[in-house]
Design a protein around this motif. Structure first.
Motif, mmCIF file in Angstrom:
data_model
loop_
_atom_site.group_PDB
_atom_site.id
_atom_site.type_symbol
_atom_site.label_atom_id
_atom_site.label_comp_id
_atom_site.label_asym_id
_atom_site.label_seq_id
_atom_site.Cartn_x
_atom_site.Cartn_y
_atom_site.Cartn_z
ATOM 1 N N TRP A 27 5.441 61.336 53.542
ATOM 2 C CA TRP A 27 6.735 61.452 54.249
ATOM 3 C C TRP A 27 7.384 60.083 54.114
ATOM 4 O O TRP A 27 6.736 59.057 54.422
ATOM 5 N N TYR A 31 14.946 54.770 59.107
ATOM 6 C CA TYR A 31 15.544 54.741 60.448
ATOM 7 C C TYR A 31 16.448 53.516 60.516
ATOM 8 O O TYR A 31 16.107 52.458 59.980
ATOM 9 N N THR A 50 11.310 66.292 61.182
ATOM 10 C CA THR A 50 10.728 65.730 62.394
ATOM 11 C C THR A 50 11.672 65.937 63.573
ATOM 12 O O THR A 50 12.892 65.907 63.420
ATOM 13 N N ILE A 55 14.614 57.337 68.249
ATOM 14 C CA ILE A 55 13.417 56.666 68.778
ATOM 15 C C ILE A 55 13.854 55.423 69.557
ATOM 16 O O ILE A 55 14.476 54.525 68.983
ATOM 17 N N LYS A 59 9.191 52.179 71.342
ATOM 18 C CA LYS A 59 8.378 53.403 71.350
ATOM 19 C C LYS A 59 7.861 53.722 69.953
ATOM 20 O O LYS A 59 8.630 53.690 68.976
ATOM 21 N N GLY A 60 6.588 54.051 69.861
ATOM 22 C CA GLY A 60 5.980 54.419 68.588
ATOM 23 C C GLY A 60 5.895 53.230 67.652
ATOM 24 O O GLY A 60 6.258 52.096 68.014
ATOM 25 N N ILE A 61 5.398 53.476 66.463
ATOM 26 C CA ILE A 61 5.274 52.417 65.457
ATOM 27 C C ILE A 61 6.669 51.925 65.067
ATOM 28 O O ILE A 61 6.923 50.707 64.995
ATOM 29 N N CYS A 62 7.579 52.883 64.856
ATOM 30 C CA CYS A 62 8.939 52.518 64.428
ATOM 31 C C CYS A 62 9.647 51.683 65.486
ATOM 32 O O CYS A 62 10.252 50.644 65.173
ATOM 33 N N GLY A 63 9.580 52.132 66.737
ATOM 34 C CA GLY A 63 10.245 51.406 67.820
ATOM 35 C C GLY A 63 9.687 50.007 68.032
ATOM 36 O O GLY A 63 10.405 49.083 68.423
ATOM 37 N N TYR A 83 2.038 55.502 69.694
ATOM 38 C CA TYR A 83 2.272 56.194 68.415
ATOM 39 C C TYR A 83 2.959 57.513 68.713
ATOM 40 O O TYR A 83 2.598 58.202 69.667
ATOM 41 N N ILE A 84 3.961 57.849 67.895
ATOM 42 C CA ILE A 84 4.664 59.130 68.025
ATOM 43 C C ILE A 84 4.227 60.017 66.869
ATOM 44 O O ILE A 84 4.535 59.728 65.710
ATOM 45 N N CYS A 86 4.354 62.984 64.362
ATOM 46 C CA CYS A 86 5.347 63.908 63.810
ATOM 47 C C CYS A 86 4.670 65.115 63.188
ATOM 48 O O CYS A 86 5.235 66.189 63.128
ATOM 49 N N GLU A 93 0.163 55.187 58.524
ATOM 50 C CA GLU A 93 1.615 54.951 58.492
ATOM 51 C C GLU A 93 1.883 53.497 58.134
ATOM 52 O O GLU A 93 1.079 52.606 58.470
ATOM 53 N N ASP A 109 10.022 53.971 56.691
ATOM 54 C CA ASP A 109 8.842 54.504 57.380
ATOM 55 C C ASP A 109 8.145 55.463 56.426
ATOM 56 O O ASP A 109 8.783 56.374 55.898
ATOM 57 N N ASP A 111 4.635 57.890 55.955
ATOM 58 C CA ASP A 111 3.423 58.513 56.488
ATOM 59 C C ASP A 111 2.541 58.945 55.332
ATOM 60 O O ASP A 111 3.035 59.383 54.285
#
Ligand code: SME
Length: 137
Positions: A27, A31, A50, A55, A59-63, A83-84, A86, A93, A109, A111
């Motif tokens: 994936w 973002y 997703t 986000i 929050k999560g890896i991205c945030g 971790y969020i 999907c 990731e 990002d 995955d």
């Protein structure tokens, strides 16, 4: 020539190129910081749709990358508490920030359905991709 493609079309082509050619990139998406809101918004991507199109920072890896301004490599997503998820097929990731004039404006990002697939070579390669992306934004 690709000069008639929109920015989003170019970003989508980058996603497609990466997902098609690198077997453990399953994936691939972008973002971007969403205006002056403290959140990321999903841009072009390839892979399973997703629910996480927005986000919040932190929050999560991205945030987390939105606030740390640093690469985040996760060899095993099940070992991360912030971790969020999907997709249940995702094992690992990698998130690399995109800088424009030194400012973190978004990220790529990726995955993987393969456990612990990402090396420093992926980081260096994706930093290069992100530097090229920053030139076309
Ligand atoms: N796993 C990410 C959320 C985005 S999905 O991977 C597409 C995270 O924890 O921030």
């Amino acid at each position: 020539s690709n000069s008639n493609l929109s920015h989003d079309d170019k970003l989508l082509q980058i996603c497609q190129l990466l997902e098609t050619n690198i077997s453990y990139y399953n994936w691939v998406g972008f973002y971007f910081k969403n205006g002056d809101k403290n959140e990321l918004k999903l841009g072009p991507y390839v892979g399973e749709p997703t629910d996480h199109t927005i986000i919040p920072f932190g929050k999560g890896i991205c945030g987390q990358v939105a606030v740390s301004n640093e690469n985040f490599v996760v060899p095993d997503v099940s070992a991360q508490d912030n971790y969020i998820a999907c997709s249940i097929t995702v094992k690992a990731e990698i998130v690399i920030p995109i800088f424009v004039n030194g400012e973190n404006i978004g990220q790529i990002d990726i995955d993987s359905n393969t456990p612990d697939p990402f090396t420093e070579a992926d980081e260096r390669f994706l930093e290069f991709v992100c530097s090229k992306v920053s030139e076309l934004l």
